[in-house]
Motif scaffolding. Structure first.
Motif, short mmCIF file in Angstrom:
data_model
loop_
_atom_site.label_atom_id
_atom_site.label_comp_id
_atom_site.label_asym_id
_atom_site.label_seq_id
_atom_site.Cartn_x
_atom_site.Cartn_y
_atom_site.Cartn_z
N ALA A 23 0.83 -1.20 0.00
CA ALA A 23 0.00 0.00 0.00
C ALA A 23 0.87 1.26 0.00
O ALA A 23 0.57 2.25 -0.69
N ALA A 56 2.39 1.60 -3.49
CA ALA A 56 1.36 2.03 -4.44
C ALA A 56 1.06 3.52 -4.29
O ALA A 56 0.90 4.23 -5.29
N LYS A 57 1.01 3.98 -3.06
CA LYS A 57 0.76 5.40 -2.84
C LYS A 57 1.93 6.24 -3.32
O LYS A 57 1.75 7.33 -3.90
N ASP A 80 -2.35 4.03 -6.15
CA ASP A 80 -3.14 3.45 -5.06
C ASP A 80 -4.61 3.25 -5.47
O ASP A 80 -5.31 2.45 -4.85
N HIS A 81 -5.06 3.94 -6.51
CA HIS A 81 -6.43 3.74 -6.98
C HIS A 81 -6.56 2.40 -7.71
O HIS A 81 -7.68 1.94 -7.98
N TYR A 86 -1.55 -5.30 -6.12
CA TYR A 86 -1.23 -6.31 -5.11
C TYR A 86 -1.34 -7.72 -5.69
O TYR A 86 -0.50 -8.59 -5.40
N PHE A 105 -4.96 -0.39 -6.46
CA PHE A 105 -4.20 -1.20 -5.48
C PHE A 105 -4.45 -2.70 -5.65
O PHE A 105 -3.51 -3.50 -5.58
N GLU A 120 1.86 6.52 -6.90
CA GLU A 120 0.58 7.12 -7.31
C GLU A 120 -0.29 6.18 -8.15
O GLU A 120 -0.89 6.57 -9.14
#
Length: 256
Positions: free
Chosen positions: A176, A179-180, A185-186, A192, A188, A183
Motif C-alpha cells: 500500500a 502504491a501510494k 493506489d487507486h 497487489y 491497489f 501514485e
C-alpha cells in the motif's frame, strides 16, 4: 500546570529534528548540549542513536558507554548498545548488553527477541528459542518474534531463505505504501495481485537455481515426532490444510 525545563525543551527540539530525518542537525545540537550538561545520560543516548543512524558505529558505542558510565542501569542504553555491537559483529558483547537490559527490566520483549537473534547467530539455538518464547509470553502479538521462532522450529534453512527472498515484499501495508508512493493506489488490488502472482512464480523458479538451490534443506532444531511429509494415502494439499488448521487452533489470541 507542569513547567517544562529549558533542557527538556531543547531535547524535544533535538528529537523533532531526528524524527524529521535531520540526523546531522540533531547530532550537532545534542553534542552542543552535552558540553553544557555533561552529566545528563539521556543526551549521550540520543547522540549514540544519531551516530548509529549515520553509520558511525564506533562513535555510537562511545556515546552509549558514556551514558552507562553515568547511569549503569539505563535499560534503553544497554539495549541500544547491544544493537550496535550486534551490527558490528561483536556478538558476545551484544549478548551481555541485552542481558543487562533484561536484568533491569525483565519485561523488555524487544531485548528478549534480539537476545534470541544474537544467540542464534552464535549457534546457541536452544537458548535462542527460549528468548523468543519469553518475548512472546510478554508480547503475544510480537510479529518479529513469531517469525524468528517459526524459522527456528518450523522452517528448514532453505525454506526460510525462500520465504525471505520471495514473500517479504508481499506485506499488504508495504504494498500500500509503494502504491501510494508511485501514485497507483487507486489500482491497489490489481497491483497487489500482480505482486502476489509474480511472488508465487518466483517461488517456483528461484529455489531451483543458484544460490538457493545450494542451501541445505535441514532444520535448525530437530524436533522429536515432527515430520514435514504427509502420511501415506494423504495428498499434499490436504495434509498442508490439516497442518494449517491445527496450527491456527494453537495460535495465541491477539486480543489477550
Amino acid at each position: 500546570m507542569t513547567t517544562v525545563s529549558p533542557l527538556q525543551t531543547q531535547i524535544n527540539s533535538v528529537i523533532a529534528l531526528y524524527s524529521n530525518g535531520q540526523i546531522q542537525e540533531a547530532l550537532d545540537s545534542v553534542e552542543t548540549l552535552t558540553k553544557d550538561y555533561p552529566n545528563e545520560p539521556l543526551l549521550y543516548n540520543i547522540s549514540g542513536v544519531c551516530y548509529k543512524a549515520i553509520g558511525q558505529l564506533d562513535a555510537a558505542v562511545k556515546s552509549f558507554e558514556k551514558a552507562l558510565a553515568i547511569k549503569p542501569d539505563y535499560t534503553e542504553v544497554n539495549y541500544n548498545l547491544g544493537l550496535t555491537f550486534q551490527e558490528l559483529g561483536q556478538l558476545d558483547a551484544a549478548v551481555k548488553c541485552y542481558e543487562r537490559a533484561i536484568a533491569v527490566n525483565p519485561d523488555y520483549a524487544e531485548a528478549h527477541n534480539n537476545l534470541g537473534v544474537t544467540l542464534k547467530e552464535l549457534g546457541q539455538l536452544e537458548d535462542a528459542v527460549k528468548s523468543y518464547e519469553k518475548a512472546l509470553t510478554l508480547k503475544p502479538d510480537y510479529v518479529e518474534a513469531h517469525n524468528n521462532l517459526g524459522i527456528a522450529f518450523h522452517y528448514s534453512g532453505r525454506e526460510a531463505a525462500v520465504i525471505a527472498t520471495n514473500f517479504s515484499i508481499a506485506s499488504i501495508a508495504f504494498c500500500a505504501l509503494v502504491a501510494k508512493l508511485i501514485e497507483i493506489d487507486h489500482r491497489f488490488f490489481e497491483f497487489y495481485f500482480s505482486i502476489m502472482f509474480s511472488g508465487l512464480i518466483a517461488a517456483l523458479i528461484i529455489p531451483r537455481i543458484w544460490p538457493l538451490a545450494r542451501k541445505k534443506d535441514v532444520y535448525l532444531i530437530e524436533q522429536d515426532g515432527f515430520t514435514d511429509k504427509p502420511e501415506a494415502g494423504t495428498g499434499l494439499l490436504k495434509w498442508a490444510l490439516i497442518q494449517g488448521i491445527n496450527k491456527a487452533r494453537t495460535a495465541p489470541n491477539l486480543k489477550q
